[in-house]
Scaffold this motif. Structure first.
Motif, mmCIF file in Angstrom:
data_model
loop_
_atom_site.group_PDB
_atom_site.id
_atom_site.type_symbol
_atom_site.label_atom_id
_atom_site.label_comp_id
_atom_site.label_asym_id
_atom_site.label_seq_id
_atom_site.Cartn_x
_atom_site.Cartn_y
_atom_site.Cartn_z
ATOM 1 N N TRP A 1 1.228 -0.618 0.354
ATOM 2 C CA TRP A 1 -0.230 -0.029 -0.441
ATOM 3 C C TRP A 1 0.745 0.698 -0.381
ATOM 4 C CZ3 TRP A 1 -5.815 -0.590 -0.547
ATOM 5 C CH2 TRP A 1 -5.692 -2.461 -0.273
ATOM 6 N N PRO A 2 0.355 2.283 -0.751
ATOM 7 C CA PRO A 2 0.806 3.497 -0.563
ATOM 8 C C PRO A 2 1.239 4.088 0.639
ATOM 9 C CG PRO A 2 -0.226 3.686 -2.599
ATOM 10 C CD PRO A 2 -0.403 2.612 -1.393
ATOM 11 N N GLU A 3 2.163 4.737 1.284
ATOM 12 C CA GLU A 3 2.464 5.455 2.189
ATOM 13 C C GLU A 3 1.191 5.957 2.262
ATOM 14 O OE1 GLU A 3 4.866 7.702 5.473
ATOM 15 O OE2 GLU A 3 5.906 7.521 3.248
ATOM 16 N N GLY A 4 0.502 6.181 4.582
ATOM 17 C CA GLY A 4 -0.722 5.807 4.176
ATOM 18 C C GLY A 4 -2.086 5.687 3.865
ATOM 19 N N LYS A 5 -1.956 5.108 3.425
ATOM 20 C CA LYS A 5 -3.178 3.897 2.323
ATOM 21 C C LYS A 5 -3.470 2.412 2.722
ATOM 22 C CE LYS A 5 -2.967 8.091 -0.344
ATOM 23 N NZ LYS A 5 -4.782 9.129 -0.523
ATOM 24 N N VAL A 6 -2.522 2.442 3.658
ATOM 25 C CA VAL A 6 -3.582 0.722 4.536
ATOM 26 C C VAL A 6 -4.919 1.658 4.593
ATOM 27 C CG1 VAL A 6 -3.266 -0.793 6.397
ATOM 28 C CG2 VAL A 6 -1.230 0.318 4.971
ATOM 29 N N PRO A 7 -6.239 0.371 4.694
ATOM 30 C CA PRO A 7 -7.108 0.763 4.304
ATOM 31 C C PRO A 7 -7.412 0.412 6.002
ATOM 32 C CG PRO A 7 -7.272 -0.730 2.888
ATOM 33 C CD PRO A 7 -5.669 -0.184 3.259
ATOM 34 N N GLY A 8 -8.242 0.921 6.609
ATOM 35 C CA GLY A 8 -8.921 1.063 8.319
ATOM 36 C C GLY A 8 -7.936 0.845 9.334
ATOM 37 N N SER A 9 -6.801 2.037 8.898
ATOM 38 C CA SER A 9 -5.942 1.605 10.072
ATOM 39 C C SER A 9 -6.275 2.372 11.079
ATOM 40 C CB SER A 9 -5.043 2.033 9.283
ATOM 41 O OG SER A 9 -4.633 3.369 7.938
ATOM 42 N N GLY A 10 -7.241 3.671 11.014
ATOM 43 C CA GLY A 10 -7.873 4.388 11.686
ATOM 44 C C GLY A 10 -7.759 3.577 13.305
ATOM 45 N N GLY A 11 -7.136 4.641 14.211
ATOM 46 C CA GLY A 11 -6.774 3.740 15.630
ATOM 47 C C GLY A 11 -6.265 2.547 16.241
ATOM 48 N N VAL A 12 -5.484 2.401 14.967
ATOM 49 C CA VAL A 12 -4.655 0.619 15.086
ATOM 50 C C VAL A 12 -3.067 0.669 15.522
ATOM 51 C CG1 VAL A 12 -3.892 -1.332 13.699
ATOM 52 C CG2 VAL A 12 -6.183 -0.781 13.116
ATOM 53 N N THR A 13 -3.022 0.776 16.654
ATOM 54 C CA THR A 13 -1.827 0.293 17.032
ATOM 55 C C THR A 13 -0.990 -0.812 17.218
ATOM 56 O OG1 THR A 13 -2.431 -0.270 19.383
ATOM 57 C CG2 THR A 13 -2.416 2.837 18.749
ATOM 58 N N ALA A 14 -1.182 -1.793 16.093
ATOM 59 C CA ALA A 14 -0.742 -3.153 16.744
ATOM 60 C C ALA A 14 1.159 -2.640 15.928
ATOM 61 C CB ALA A 14 -1.119 -3.548 15.002
ATOM 62 N N ARG A 15 1.945 -3.235 16.072
ATOM 63 C CA ARG A 15 3.829 -2.878 16.100
ATOM 64 C C ARG A 15 3.750 -4.774 16.017
ATOM 65 N NH1 ARG A 15 7.205 0.687 15.457
ATOM 66 N NH2 ARG A 15 9.684 0.340 15.612
ATOM 67 N N ARG A 16 4.598 -4.510 14.724
ATOM 68 C CA ARG A 16 4.783 -6.091 14.013
ATOM 69 C C ARG A 16 5.656 -6.695 15.131
ATOM 70 N NH1 ARG A 16 8.337 -7.822 8.608
ATOM 71 N NH2 ARG A 16 9.821 -5.807 9.661
ATOM 72 N N LEU A 17 5.720 -7.822 15.497
ATOM 73 C CA LEU A 17 6.919 -8.924 16.649
ATOM 74 C C LEU A 17 6.802 -9.976 16.081
ATOM 75 C CD1 LEU A 17 6.882 -9.415 19.419
ATOM 76 C CD2 LEU A 17 4.862 -10.667 19.680
ATOM 77 N N VAL A 18 7.768 -11.008 15.987
ATOM 78 C CA VAL A 18 8.493 -11.437 15.629
ATOM 79 C C VAL A 18 9.119 -12.776 16.384
ATOM 80 C CG1 VAL A 18 10.444 -12.714 13.898
ATOM 81 C CG2 VAL A 18 9.249 -10.728 13.447
ATOM 82 N N LEU A 19 8.404 -14.283 16.692
ATOM 83 C CA LEU A 19 8.521 -15.494 17.574
ATOM 84 C C LEU A 19 9.153 -16.271 16.783
ATOM 85 C CD1 LEU A 19 5.342 -15.058 19.333
ATOM 86 C CD2 LEU A 19 7.355 -13.735 20.421
ATOM 87 N N GLU A 20 10.315 -16.589 17.453
ATOM 88 C CA GLU A 20 10.826 -17.384 17.164
ATOM 89 C C GLU A 20 10.867 -18.865 17.477
ATOM 90 O OE1 GLU A 20 12.613 -19.444 14.298
ATOM 91 O OE2 GLU A 20 14.277 -18.070 14.137
ATOM 92 N N ARG A 21 9.938 -19.692 16.584
ATOM 93 C CA ARG A 21 9.594 -21.460 17.411
ATOM 94 C C ARG A 21 11.017 -22.524 16.824
ATOM 95 N NH1 ARG A 21 5.071 -20.755 15.004
ATOM 96 N NH2 ARG A 21 5.350 -20.796 13.434
ATOM 97 N N GLY A 22 12.055 -21.952 15.731
ATOM 98 C CA GLY A 22 13.283 -23.197 15.438
ATOM 99 C C GLY A 22 14.106 -22.979 16.535
ATOM 100 N N SER A 23 15.186 -21.906 15.216
ATOM 101 C CA SER A 23 16.760 -21.996 15.895
ATOM 102 C C SER A 23 17.603 -21.504 14.729
ATOM 103 C CB SER A 23 17.638 -22.950 16.078
ATOM 104 O OG SER A 23 17.984 -23.878 14.708
ATOM 105 N N PRO A 24 18.728 -20.251 14.547
ATOM 106 C CA PRO A 24 19.258 -19.908 13.920
ATOM 107 C C PRO A 24 19.475 -20.728 12.791
ATOM 108 C CG PRO A 24 20.185 -18.575 15.522
ATOM 109 C CD PRO A 24 19.285 -20.280 15.863
ATOM 110 N N ALA A 25 19.861 -22.054 13.100
ATOM 111 C CA ALA A 25 19.957 -22.955 11.958
ATOM 112 C C ALA A 25 18.815 -23.419 11.060
ATOM 113 C CB ALA A 25 20.666 -23.834 11.876
ATOM 114 N N ALA A 26 17.512 -23.162 11.851
ATOM 115 C CA ALA A 26 16.618 -23.824 10.395
ATOM 116 C C ALA A 26 15.417 -23.162 11.489
ATOM 117 C CB ALA A 26 16.304 -25.705 11.451
ATOM 118 N N HIS A 27 15.305 -21.776 11.235
ATOM 119 C CA HIS A 27 14.187 -20.936 11.599
ATOM 120 C C HIS A 27 12.883 -21.051 11.561
ATOM 121 C CE1 HIS A 27 17.136 -17.393 11.997
ATOM 122 N NE2 HIS A 27 17.649 -17.027 10.203
#
Length: 346
Positions: A70-96
């Motif tokens: 999406w173009p910057e600022g054009k993600v639909p329905g984003s008003g009030g959304v405060t989500a911030r990406r989170l990454v969880l590792e269930r494997g290992s650096p050798a086998a992500h």
């Protein structure tokens, strides 16, 4: 037992009530804060997740080439959304085995093959509409499809529990936009605009099935010229896909009536050729989901092929050892896609 249209439709009718109850009970999204420290998740892998630093969005995890859809600022329905990406590792650096949560800037990660054949696949990883299993069902798909000459775009789509105005249609907004974007930029990657496919697994399979059956639904207001391009996929692969999100019986906002309608009821003639794969012992998404969809596609005379394996469980993707029959489903898909002309004349 010989399967024909009559027996498939009979199986679909006999299991419809139990499938609806099972889908609601087993696949309702779980809140991120209650994700267990250990035990099986919705992709079927024992998990002991560790939070790892996430690159600033929209940088990808899997590929050096990634871009926001999406173009910057054009993600639909984003008003009030405060989500911030989170990454969880269930494997290992050798086998992500990483899980991405709280996507706020949907993006595509690009995997280019050594010998491209002009076809492309947008891949939607599963994860119960709570997380994205980007390694098992994203990078794994890309590695296998690259061997066939397919240019792969792994989609990091938004998740309905993060407060998006469109709820369960927010992921469909992203997938429709992704298909349009790939098709509109086909010349950049030397792609055939008539060979843009979609592949999805589990909840991502539900999303891919929505792309198949609802490609012409106006689920968002156009934001630029890209949205004048068709969102219709030319070929679809559904891996152990859910066909209804049920009643949304969780602390997440439930799907509205439009999103809740079973996708089997949206099948109509003229849809893209479809490949389905499932394991009969899947306890998370019952195999009847694929049986019902196959029956609906056959009734509508949509070209389709289905492979049901005795064992494999849920979330097997591209991870099963070679001595398991279900591990060979990518070979069956490749052969079918070649016969369908999706990989080109060569």
């Amino acid at each position: 037992m010989m399967w024909n249209r009559r027996t498939l439709l009979g199986a679909a009718a006999a299991t419809s009530a139990s499938v609806a109850l099972s889908a609601r009970a087993q696949t309702a999204p779980r809140a991120p804060q209650t994700w267990p420290a250990a035990g099986p998740d919705l992709t079927g892998t024992p998990s002991a997740p560790v939070v790892i630093p996430a690159p600033d969005e929209p940088k990808g995890l899997l590929s050096d080439a990634s871009f926001p859809i999406w173009p910057e600022g054009k993600v639909p329905g984003s008003g009030g959304v405060t989500a911030r990406r989170l990454v969880l590792e269930r494997g290992s650096p050798a086998a992500h085995d990483r899980a991405v949560m709280h996507v706020s800037q949907p993006l595509l990660e690009v995997f280019r093959p050594a010998n491209p054949n002009g076809s492309a696949m947008v891949v939607a990883p599963g994860g119960g509409y709570v997380r994205l299993a980007v390694d098992k069902e994203g990078a794994g798909a890309a590695r296998r499809l690259n061997q066939c000459g397919v240019t792969v775009f792994v989609l990091n789509y938004r998740l309905p529990g993060d407060g998006w105005a469109a709820g369960y249609d927010a992921p469909l907004q992203d997938l429709q936009r992704a298909v349009r974007l790939v098709r509109s930029r086909a010349a950049e990657w030397a792609l055939d605009v008539k060979r843009i496919g979609v592949m999805g697994f589990s909840a991502g399979g539900h999303l891919a099935a929505a792309s198949l059956t609802r490609y012409d639904d106006a689920v968002y207001e156009p934001v630029d010229a890209v949205d004048q391009t068709s969102a219709r996929p030319d070929l679809v692969c559904l891996g152990y896909a859910l066909m209804s999100v049920g009643s949304g019986a969780s602390q997440f906002p439930g799907p509205d009536a439009e999103a809740r309608q079973p996708l089997t009821e949206r099948v109509k003639p003229g849809l893209a050729p479809t490949f389905l794969v499932h394991a009969a012992d899947d306890r998370t998404v019952p195999v009847a989901n694929s049986l019902n969809m196959f029956a609906a596609l056959k009734a509508a005379e949509v070209p389709c092929e289905m492979h049901i394996y005795q064992e494999g469980g849920h979330g097997f993707g591209f991870t099963l050892p070679g001595d398991r029959p279900a591990s060979h489903w990518p070979d069956a898909f490749e052969a079918w896609a070649r016969r369908s002309g999706f990989f080109g004349a060569g």
